[in-house]
Scaffold this motif. Structure first.
Motif, mmCIF file in Angstrom:
data_model
loop_
_atom_site.group_PDB
_atom_site.id
_atom_site.type_symbol
_atom_site.label_atom_id
_atom_site.label_comp_id
_atom_site.label_asym_id
_atom_site.label_seq_id
_atom_site.Cartn_x
_atom_site.Cartn_y
_atom_site.Cartn_z
ATOM 1 N N TYR A 138 -20.624 39.791 35.089
ATOM 2 C CA TYR A 138 -20.704 39.615 33.642
ATOM 3 C C TYR A 138 -19.334 39.890 33.030
ATOM 4 O O TYR A 138 -18.542 40.665 33.567
ATOM 5 C CB TYR A 138 -21.719 40.591 33.023
ATOM 6 C CG TYR A 138 -23.169 40.250 33.283
ATOM 7 C CD1 TYR A 138 -23.770 40.559 34.502
ATOM 8 C CD2 TYR A 138 -23.941 39.623 32.308
ATOM 9 C CE1 TYR A 138 -25.090 40.241 34.745
ATOM 10 C CE2 TYR A 138 -25.282 39.316 32.537
ATOM 11 C CZ TYR A 138 -25.841 39.627 33.759
ATOM 12 O OH TYR A 138 -27.172 39.319 33.997
ATOM 13 N N GLN A 143 -17.369 41.054 29.317
ATOM 14 C CA GLN A 143 -17.580 41.683 28.026
ATOM 15 C C GLN A 143 -16.273 41.673 27.253
ATOM 16 O O GLN A 143 -15.259 42.180 27.730
ATOM 17 C CB GLN A 143 -18.079 43.120 28.178
ATOM 18 C CG GLN A 143 -18.407 43.806 26.853
ATOM 19 C CD GLN A 143 -18.970 45.202 27.054
ATOM 20 O OE1 GLN A 143 -18.505 45.956 27.905
ATOM 21 N NE2 GLN A 143 -19.990 45.576 26.278
ATOM 22 N N GLY A 167 -15.838 45.291 23.922
ATOM 23 C CA GLY A 167 -16.934 46.240 23.854
ATOM 24 C C GLY A 167 -18.180 45.721 23.176
ATOM 25 O O GLY A 167 -18.977 46.501 22.667
ATOM 26 N N ARG A 168 -18.380 44.432 23.137
ATOM 27 C CA ARG A 168 -19.589 43.883 22.535
ATOM 28 C C ARG A 168 -20.539 43.392 23.620
ATOM 29 O O ARG A 168 -20.604 43.954 24.689
ATOM 30 C CB ARG A 168 -19.225 42.764 21.543
ATOM 31 C CG ARG A 168 -18.271 43.202 20.435
ATOM 32 C CD ARG A 168 -18.728 44.472 19.753
ATOM 33 N NE ARG A 168 -19.873 44.288 18.901
ATOM 34 C CZ ARG A 168 -20.436 45.292 18.200
ATOM 35 N NH1 ARG A 168 -19.952 46.507 18.299
ATOM 36 N NH2 ARG A 168 -21.476 45.051 17.428
ATOM 37 N N GLY A 169 -21.320 42.350 23.335
ATOM 38 C CA GLY A 169 -22.327 41.908 24.287
ATOM 39 C C GLY A 169 -21.734 41.340 25.558
ATOM 40 O O GLY A 169 -20.621 40.847 25.589
ATOM 41 N N LEU A 170 -22.506 41.445 26.645
ATOM 42 C CA LEU A 170 -22.081 40.911 27.931
ATOM 43 C C LEU A 170 -22.540 39.467 28.076
ATOM 44 O O LEU A 170 -23.612 39.091 27.594
ATOM 45 C CB LEU A 170 -22.663 41.739 29.071
ATOM 46 C CG LEU A 170 -21.996 43.093 29.336
ATOM 47 C CD1 LEU A 170 -22.500 44.147 28.369
ATOM 48 C CD2 LEU A 170 -22.238 43.530 30.769
ATOM 49 N N HIS A 216 -23.263 36.507 30.989
ATOM 50 C CA HIS A 216 -23.467 36.245 32.412
ATOM 51 C C HIS A 216 -22.489 35.169 32.875
ATOM 52 O O HIS A 216 -22.345 34.121 32.244
ATOM 53 C CB HIS A 216 -24.904 35.790 32.629
ATOM 54 C CG HIS A 216 -25.234 35.506 34.050
ATOM 55 N ND1 HIS A 216 -25.075 34.271 34.624
ATOM 56 C CD2 HIS A 216 -25.719 36.303 35.030
ATOM 57 C CE1 HIS A 216 -25.448 34.318 35.881
ATOM 58 N NE2 HIS A 216 -25.855 35.539 36.146
ATOM 59 N N PHE A 265 -17.772 43.061 34.811
ATOM 60 C CA PHE A 265 -18.693 43.982 35.463
ATOM 61 C C PHE A 265 -19.462 43.270 36.566
ATOM 62 O O PHE A 265 -19.932 42.149 36.371
ATOM 63 C CB PHE A 265 -19.718 44.541 34.470
ATOM 64 C CG PHE A 265 -19.130 45.401 33.398
ATOM 65 C CD1 PHE A 265 -18.677 44.846 32.211
ATOM 66 C CD2 PHE A 265 -19.042 46.774 33.572
ATOM 67 C CE1 PHE A 265 -18.131 45.646 31.211
ATOM 68 C CE2 PHE A 265 -18.503 47.586 32.583
ATOM 69 C CZ PHE A 265 -18.053 47.011 31.405
ATOM 70 N N PHE A 299 -25.270 48.236 36.846
ATOM 71 C CA PHE A 299 -23.903 47.815 36.571
ATOM 72 C C PHE A 299 -22.881 48.785 37.149
ATOM 73 O O PHE A 299 -23.118 49.993 37.217
ATOM 74 C CB PHE A 299 -23.665 47.709 35.066
ATOM 75 C CG PHE A 299 -24.274 46.500 34.433
ATOM 76 C CD1 PHE A 299 -25.594 46.513 34.018
ATOM 77 C CD2 PHE A 299 -23.535 45.338 34.255
ATOM 78 C CE1 PHE A 299 -26.171 45.395 33.434
ATOM 79 C CE2 PHE A 299 -24.097 44.209 33.674
ATOM 80 C CZ PHE A 299 -25.411 44.234 33.263
ATOM 81 N N GLY A 300 -21.730 48.248 37.520
ATOM 82 C CA GLY A 300 -20.590 49.070 37.881
ATOM 83 C C GLY A 300 -19.820 49.490 36.641
ATOM 84 O O GLY A 300 -20.247 49.231 35.509
ATOM 85 N N LYS A 301 -18.673 50.121 36.865
ATOM 86 C CA LYS A 301 -17.900 50.673 35.744
ATOM 87 C C LYS A 301 -17.001 49.649 35.076
ATOM 88 O O LYS A 301 -16.507 49.876 33.981
ATOM 89 C CB LYS A 301 -17.058 51.850 36.233
ATOM 90 C CG LYS A 301 -17.887 53.024 36.688
ATOM 91 C CD LYS A 301 -17.019 54.169 37.159
ATOM 92 C CE LYS A 301 -17.891 55.332 37.611
ATOM 93 N NZ LYS A 301 -17.067 56.449 38.129
#
Lengths: 117, 111
Positions: B35, B37, B40-43, B45, B88, B101-103
């Protein structure tokens, strides 16, 4: 075709207060998942709703609760807010795969930025 | 707990270069997804690869999956300034239908 919508966009609360966040899924989707994303971290799964029931839950305390309405929209409620609850709260929707909620290709809203002072 | 762990955490490249990110995970998975982003808003796909697939392409994206090493890589070819974002990886473990999810990787593409 509207995507996932969340409200409000930003929210400021104080410790101990309660908050309600809202989400409308993408048209045609009936499954809603909520995620918490702290600054600089990946989203953490809170819970998933399908057919108005909580189907799965992540490692979050009971202060976090939710609801799904017949029109598939959903609310996330957080009681007794702590400073550590400050985060971006993301709602994601998905449909069904083989008649079960799927986590393939989630559609995310823009999130609600919650600040707890 | 975090399932995916991306490496490197931050990447800065010139426009036109390729960007490669890696992700490792700990348990057996059903599928792995990437994903994006922005700010810092929506992810959004990007791509999904199933556990029985080894490589997948979508436009300028190439994803590989090595289940023996429990790792995946995302390659963005001919990067553009608009590719600047956090990326991500997320896994769906077997027997657990939740997305972990990962970091994330912060990628900056310099025009």
């Amino acid at each position: 075709d509207a995507g996932v919508t969340q409200s409000p966009t930003h929210l400021i609360k104080t410790r101990g207060q309660q908050v309600t966040l809202r989400c409308s899924p993408k048209s045609g989707h009936d499954t809603v998942s909520w995620y918490q994303q702290a600054l600089g971290q990946g989203p953490q799964f809170i819970f998933q709703y399908y057919e108005e029931e909580e189907r799965q839950r992540g490692n979050f305390p009971d202060r976090f609760s939710g609801h799904q309405f017949p029109n598939y929209s959903s609310e996330l409620n957080v009681n007794a807010l702590l400073l550590g609850d400050s985060a971006l709260y993301l709602c994601a929707s998905s449909g069904l795969l083989q008649q079960a909620p799927t986590n393939e290709k989630l559609f995310f809203g823009s999130g609600t930025q919650l600040s707890v002072l | 707990s975090q399932q995916g762990e991306e490496d490197p955490q931050a990447l800065s490249i010139q426009e036109g270069e390729n960007a490669t990110m890696n992700c490792s995970y700990k348990t057996s998975i059903n599928n792995l997804q990437w994903y994006r982003q922005n700010s810092g808003r929506g992810l959004v796909h990007l791509i999904l690869i199933r556990s029985n697939e080894r490589e997948k392409h979508s436009g300028r994206l190439r994803v590989t999956l090595d289940t023996s090493k429990k790792s995946s890589s995302l390659l963005i070819t001919a990067s553009r300034a608009a590719d600047t974002a956090s990326y991500f990886c997320a896994t769906v473990p077997y027997g657990n239908n939740r997305l972990a999810f990962g970091k994330g990787n912060q990628v900056v593409v310099i025009p």
